[in-house]
Every structure is written in structure tokens, then in C-alpha cells.
Design an enzyme around this catalytic site. Structure first.
Site, PDB file in Angstrom:
ATOM      1  N   ASP A  14       0.824  -1.215   0.000  1.00  0.00           N
ATOM      2  CA  ASP A  14       0.000   0.000   0.000  1.00  0.00           C
ATOM      3  C   ASP A  14       0.861   1.269   0.000  1.00  0.00           C
ATOM      4  O   ASP A  14       1.988   1.262   0.492  1.00  0.00           O
ATOM      5  CB  ASP A  14      -0.921  -0.024   1.232  1.00  0.00           C
ATOM      6  CG  ASP A  14      -2.097   0.931   1.084  1.00  0.00           C
ATOM      7  OD1 ASP A  14      -2.356   1.396  -0.046  1.00  0.00           O
ATOM      8  OD2 ASP A  14      -2.755   1.216   2.102  1.00  0.00           O
ATOM      9  N   ASN A  16       1.334   3.431  -2.863  1.00  0.00           N
ATOM     10  CA  ASN A  16       1.934   3.842  -4.144  1.00  0.00           C
ATOM     11  C   ASN A  16       1.471   5.244  -4.554  1.00  0.00           C
ATOM     12  O   ASN A  16       2.265   6.074  -4.995  1.00  0.00           O
ATOM     13  CB  ASN A  16       1.536   2.876  -5.264  1.00  0.00           C
ATOM     14  CG  ASN A  16       2.194   1.524  -5.117  1.00  0.00           C
ATOM     15  OD1 ASN A  16       3.089   1.351  -4.299  1.00  0.00           O
ATOM     16  ND2 ASN A  16       1.742   0.569  -5.908  1.00  0.00           N
ATOM     17  N   ARG A  27      -0.422   9.607  -9.652  1.00  0.00           N
ATOM     18  CA  ARG A  27      -0.505   8.384  -8.847  1.00  0.00           C
ATOM     19  C   ARG A  27       0.071   7.154  -9.553  1.00  0.00           C
ATOM     20  O   ARG A  27       0.722   6.323  -8.928  1.00  0.00           O
ATOM     21  CB  ARG A  27      -1.978   8.089  -8.483  1.00  0.00           C
ATOM     22  CG  ARG A  27      -2.591   8.994  -7.457  1.00  0.00           C
ATOM     23  CD  ARG A  27      -4.042   8.569  -7.216  1.00  0.00           C
ATOM     24  NE  ARG A  27      -4.125   7.139  -6.912  1.00  0.00           N
ATOM     25  CZ  ARG A  27      -4.011   6.648  -5.683  1.00  0.00           C
ATOM     26  NH1 ARG A  27      -3.848   7.445  -4.655  1.00  0.00           N
ATOM     27  NH2 ARG A  27      -4.075   5.358  -5.494  1.00  0.00           N
ATOM     28  N   HIS A  31       2.792   3.223  -8.952  1.00  0.00           N
ATOM     29  CA  HIS A  31       2.612   1.791  -9.265  1.00  0.00           C
ATOM     30  C   HIS A  31       3.811   1.268 -10.053  1.00  0.00           C
ATOM     31  O   HIS A  31       4.259   0.148  -9.851  1.00  0.00           O
ATOM     32  CB  HIS A  31       1.319   1.561 -10.054  1.00  0.00           C
ATOM     33  CG  HIS A  31       0.084   2.010  -9.319  1.00  0.00           C
ATOM     34  ND1 HIS A  31      -0.147   1.698  -7.996  1.00  0.00           N
ATOM     35  CD2 HIS A  31      -0.989   2.748  -9.719  1.00  0.00           C
ATOM     36  CE1 HIS A  31      -1.302   2.232  -7.622  1.00  0.00           C
ATOM     37  NE2 HIS A  31      -1.833   2.873  -8.639  1.00  0.00           N
ATOM     38  N   SER A  59      -7.609  -5.195  -5.002  1.00  0.00           N
ATOM     39  CA  SER A  59      -8.744  -5.715  -4.230  1.00  0.00           C
ATOM     40  C   SER A  59     -10.040  -5.600  -5.039  1.00  0.00           C
ATOM     41  O   SER A  59     -10.090  -4.851  -6.030  1.00  0.00           O
ATOM     42  CB  SER A  59      -8.900  -4.928  -2.921  1.00  0.00           C
ATOM     43  OG  SER A  59      -9.423  -3.637  -3.199  1.00  0.00           O
ATOM     44  N   GLU A  61     -12.474  -4.025  -4.210  1.00  0.00           N
ATOM     45  CA  GLU A  61     -12.884  -2.627  -4.061  1.00  0.00           C
ATOM     46  C   GLU A  61     -12.092  -1.693  -4.975  1.00  0.00           C
ATOM     47  O   GLU A  61     -12.536  -0.580  -5.278  1.00  0.00           O
ATOM     48  CB  GLU A  61     -12.739  -2.185  -2.599  1.00  0.00           C
ATOM     49  CG  GLU A  61     -13.719  -2.845  -1.630  1.00  0.00           C
ATOM     50  CD  GLU A  61     -13.442  -4.332  -1.351  1.00  0.00           C
ATOM     51  OE1 GLU A  61     -12.262  -4.750  -1.464  1.00  0.00           O
ATOM     52  OE2 GLU A  61     -14.390  -5.064  -1.044  1.00  0.00           O
ATOM     53  N   ASN A  62     -10.934  -2.121  -5.420  1.00  0.00           N
ATOM     54  CA  ASN A  62     -10.099  -1.261  -6.279  1.00  0.00           C
ATOM     55  C   ASN A  62     -10.708  -1.017  -7.658  1.00  0.00           C
ATOM     56  O   ASN A  62     -10.268  -0.113  -8.386  1.00  0.00           O
ATOM     57  CB  ASN A  62      -8.683  -1.829  -6.428  1.00  0.00           C
ATOM     58  CG  ASN A  62      -7.834  -1.716  -5.179  1.00  0.00           C
ATOM     59  OD1 ASN A  62      -6.969  -2.554  -4.920  1.00  0.00           O
ATOM     60  ND2 ASN A  62      -8.059  -0.678  -4.372  1.00  0.00           N
ATOM     61  N   ARG A 191      -5.069  -1.625   8.817  1.00  0.00           N
ATOM     62  CA  ARG A 191      -6.319  -2.358   8.616  1.00  0.00           C
ATOM     63  C   ARG A 191      -6.061  -3.471   7.606  1.00  0.00           C
ATOM     64  O   ARG A 191      -5.078  -3.460   6.879  1.00  0.00           O
ATOM     65  CB  ARG A 191      -7.447  -1.435   8.138  1.00  0.00           C
ATOM     66  CG  ARG A 191      -7.114  -0.647   6.896  1.00  0.00           C
ATOM     67  CD  ARG A 191      -8.314   0.172   6.404  1.00  0.00           C
ATOM     68  NE  ARG A 191      -7.902   1.085   5.360  1.00  0.00           N
ATOM     69  CZ  ARG A 191      -7.567   2.356   5.550  1.00  0.00           C
ATOM     70  NH1 ARG A 191      -7.633   2.883   6.767  1.00  0.00           N
ATOM     71  NH2 ARG A 191      -7.169   3.117   4.547  1.00  0.00           N
ATOM     72  N   SER A 193      -8.312  -4.561   5.177  1.00  0.00           N
ATOM     73  CA  SER A 193      -8.904  -4.311   3.850  1.00  0.00           C
ATOM     74  C   SER A 193      -9.302  -5.589   3.102  1.00  0.00           C
ATOM     75  O   SER A 193      -8.982  -5.763   1.916  1.00  0.00           O
ATOM     76  CB  SER A 193      -7.953  -3.455   2.986  1.00  0.00           C
ATOM     77  OG  SER A 193      -7.735  -2.203   3.590  1.00  0.00           O
TER      78      SER A 193
HETATM   79  C1  IPE Z   1      -1.388   0.303  -3.385  1.00  0.00           C
HETATM   80  O1  IPE Z   1      -1.195   1.663  -3.397  1.00  0.00           O
HETATM   81  C2  IPE Z   1      -1.619  -0.293  -4.741  1.00  0.00           C
HETATM   82  C3  IPE Z   1      -3.018  -0.655  -5.019  1.00  0.00           C
HETATM   83  C4  IPE Z   1      -4.032  -0.556  -4.229  1.00  0.00           C
HETATM   84  C5  IPE Z   1      -3.264  -1.221  -6.313  1.00  0.00           C
HETATM   85  P1  IPE Z   1      -2.402   2.681  -3.459  1.00  0.00           P
HETATM   86  O2  IPE Z   1      -2.723   2.933  -4.882  1.00  0.00           O
HETATM   87  O3  IPE Z   1      -3.525   2.230  -2.615  1.00  0.00           O
HETATM   88  O4  IPE Z   1      -1.744   3.983  -2.839  1.00  0.00           O
HETATM   89  P2  IPE Z   1      -2.390   4.941  -1.773  1.00  0.00           P
HETATM   90  O5  IPE Z   1      -2.818   4.108  -0.622  1.00  0.00           O
HETATM   91  O6  IPE Z   1      -3.528   5.613  -2.445  1.00  0.00           O
HETATM   92  O7  IPE Z   1      -1.288   5.872  -1.421  1.00  0.00           O
HETATM   93  C1  IPE Z   2      -5.576  -2.551  -0.240  1.00  0.00           C
HETATM   94  O1  IPE Z   2      -5.193  -1.228  -0.379  1.00  0.00           O
HETATM   95  C2  IPE Z   2      -5.394  -3.272  -1.526  1.00  0.00           C
HETATM   96  C3  IPE Z   2      -4.044  -3.287  -2.058  1.00  0.00           C
HETATM   97  C4  IPE Z   2      -2.967  -2.810  -1.544  1.00  0.00           C
HETATM   98  C5  IPE Z   2      -3.936  -3.945  -3.302  1.00  0.00           C
HETATM   99  P1  IPE Z   2      -6.240  -0.034  -0.583  1.00  0.00           P
HETATM  100  O2  IPE Z   2      -5.421   1.205  -0.627  1.00  0.00           O
HETATM  101  O3  IPE Z   2      -7.115  -0.316  -1.721  1.00  0.00           O
HETATM  102  O4  IPE Z   2      -7.103  -0.132   0.738  1.00  0.00           O
HETATM  103  P2  IPE Z   2      -7.872   0.968   1.571  1.00  0.00           P
HETATM  104  O5  IPE Z   2      -8.842   1.616   0.632  1.00  0.00           O
HETATM  105  O6  IPE Z   2      -6.859   1.931   2.069  1.00  0.00           O
HETATM  106  O7  IPE Z   2      -8.512   0.197   2.679  1.00  0.00           O
HETATM  107 MG    MG Z   3      -4.012   2.476  -0.629  1.00  0.00          MG
END
Ligand code: IPE
Ligand code: IPE
Ligand code: MG
Length: 237
Positions: A14, A16, A27, A31, A59, A61-62, A191, A193
Site C-alpha cells: 500500500d 503507491n 498516482r 505503481h 482488491s 474494491e479497487n 487495517r 482491507s
Molecule cells: C497500493 O497503493 C496499490 C493498489 C491498491 C493497487 P495505493 O494505490 O492504494 O496507494 P495509496 O494508498 O492511495 O497511497
Molecule cells: C488494499 O489497499 C489493496 C491493495 C494494496 C492492493 P487499498 O489502498 O485499496 O485499501 P484501503 O482503501 O486503504 O482500505
Molecule cells: Mg491504498
């Protein structure tokens, strides 16, 4: 292999987006940088004798994210797998994916299938990508499959126990290593998630205050050091 090395490590990669934004980049750049870390951590886990490494890359949810970000994520994953196949094969890594794989773009699914097939004989470490993964979805599909098997006379409700149920989870190829020993989440969020809800029942947690693109091999060693100092009681005294 030392008993102090966790057999199954699960990571929520998490931060990135925050990493990139803090540096004035879009953003998606986070990645791209994050995928370099994946390479390093996979290699180091394998070198240390970890049996299973499970990485949360996407996830359920992503899917709510903007289309451009989704497109970069899938492209990055596809490229990663394509470029790492040779190295993974050389290192005896077997590839597995968990999640609603049918929802992935076709080209990504094809690349993954090809890689899984190519790496099927790997016996040093099983690397699992959690893609379009949700712990609740995994448990529901397992329950559904089990119910179907009961209706078809392949199983009986009385035969169900934890071990049996695990055969229906997406992580079943991990066998005796499916329980997570150490769960790491970067970025400082504390958390779960919807990650490996069943498998993480007795996992130790580590929450490094670094975003994933800053999580180096040295930081990984710190997580492993923390794990060594934990007293795992599993409910006993
Ligand atoms: C984790 O980084 C990668 C994925 C969820 C695919 P984020 O993209 O969630 O980065 P933040 O949490 O918004 O900084
Ligand atoms: C969890 O990260 C999923 C991944 C890292 C792939 P998220 O950034 O999507 O989770 P939340 O929204 O902070 O819980
Ligand atoms: Mg995240």
C-alpha cells in the site's frame, strides 16, 4: 531453513499513490516504482527460504478507481509477469493467482495463464498474486462450491471441518502453508482491507510506516526481525 523465518508471508503493498503525490508525480507513477520493489522482495523471500509469498496487488474494491489508473495497474502487472518469467523459473518459483480472475482484462489473464503454466513445476516458493481479490468473496465462493458438492453427493455437511473447507479456498494449492505467519502492510495504514480473512487468523502483523515504493530489502529484513521476536501462543499459555 531457520524456524524463525515465516513460512507464509502476505503483504498488502500500500501507499503507491501517496508516494507519487508527495513527489509531485501522478498516482500511476507510484505503481510503476512499486513494481520494482515487488521484484526485489520476491527475490529476497525466495533466497531466505520462505515457502509462500502472497501479494495483494488489487482488491475487489479497487475496481472503483478511475479507468486510467486501472489501465496502468493492469499494464504494469502484465509487463512484470512477462519480464520476470525467466528469472522466476530459474529460481524454482511457482506462480498462483487468487481472486475473481474472470474479471481481469483478457490479455492480462492470458499472460498469467501462460506464466502459471510455464512455472508449474517450481518447488522452491509459491508466489501468489491476489487480483480482484476479496476475503469475503473467497469464503462465499468456497461455501457455494461446498454446498454444490453436497447437492451432488460428492460431500456431506457432516464431513465439513476447517481442513476440508480450506480445500475450497483459492489458496488451496498452498496446502499446509496456507496459514499466514506474517502479514505486512506498508504505508502506515493499520487495517486488513478484506485480505486473507480466513488464512490470517493467527498471523503476526507488521505495519511499516513507509509507502510501498520505499519498502526496500533492508526494511523487509526489519519486518522479519520483528517477527522473530514475537511470542506466538495460538491460544495456549
Ligand atoms: C497500493 O497503493 C496499490 C493498489 C491498491 C493497487 P495505493 O494505490 O492504494 O496507494 P495509496 O494508498 O492511495 O497511497
Ligand atoms: C488494499 O489497499 C489493496 C491493495 C494494496 C492492493 P487499498 O489502498 O485499496 O485499501 P484501503 O482503501 O486503504 O482500505
Ligand atoms: Mg491504498
Amino acid at each position: 531453513m531457520s524456524a524463525l523465518v515465516p513460512k507464509h508471508i502476505a503483504i498488502i503493498m500500500d501507499g503507491n499513490g501517496r508516494w507519487a503525490q508527495a513527489r509531485g508525480y501522478p498516482r500511476f507513477y507510484g505503481h510503476l516504482r512499486g513494481s520494482n520493489r515487488v521484484k526485489e522482495i520476491v527475490r529476497e523471500a525466495r533466497r531466505l527460504g520462505v515457502s509462500a509469498l502472497t501479494l495483494y496487488a488489487f482488491s475487489t474494491e479497487n475496481w472503483k478507481r478511475p479507468e486510467e489508473e486501472l489501465s496502468v495497474l493492469w499494464k504494469t502487472l502484465k509487463k512484470y509477469v512477462h519480464r520476470q518469467i525467466k528469472d522466476m523459473k530459474k529460481n524454482g518459483i511457482r506462480l498462483h493467482v487468487i481472486g475473481e480472475i474472470e474479471r481481469l482484462p483478457t490479455d492480462v489473464r492470458d499472460e498469467l495463464k501462460r506464466a502459471m503454466n510455464e512455472l508449474k513445476d517450481g518447488n522452491q516458493m509459491i508466489l501468489t498474486f491476489a487480483l480482484s481479490y476479496g476475503g469475503r468473496a473467497e469464503i462465499i465462493q468456497a461455501a457455494t462450491q461446498f454446498a454444490k458438492d453436497c447437492m451432488n453427493g460428492i460431500a456431506t455437511p457432516e464431513s465439513l471441518n476447517e481442513k476440508k473447507f480450506e480445500e475450497y479456498l483459492w489458496t488451496s494449492p498452498l496446502g499446509e502453508n496456507s496459514d499466514v505467519d506474517l502479514l505486512i502492510r506498508t504505508s502506515g495504514e493499520k487495517r486488513i482491507s478484506n485480505y486473507l480473512l480466513w488464512q490470517a487468523s493467527y498471523a503476526e502483523f507488521d505495519f511499516p510506516e513507509l509507502n510501498w515504493p520505499d519498502y526496500s530489502v533492508e526494511e523487509f529484513h526489519k519486518s522479519l526481525e520483528n517477527f522473530k521476536n514475537r511470542k506466538r501462543r495460538f491460544g495456549a499459555v
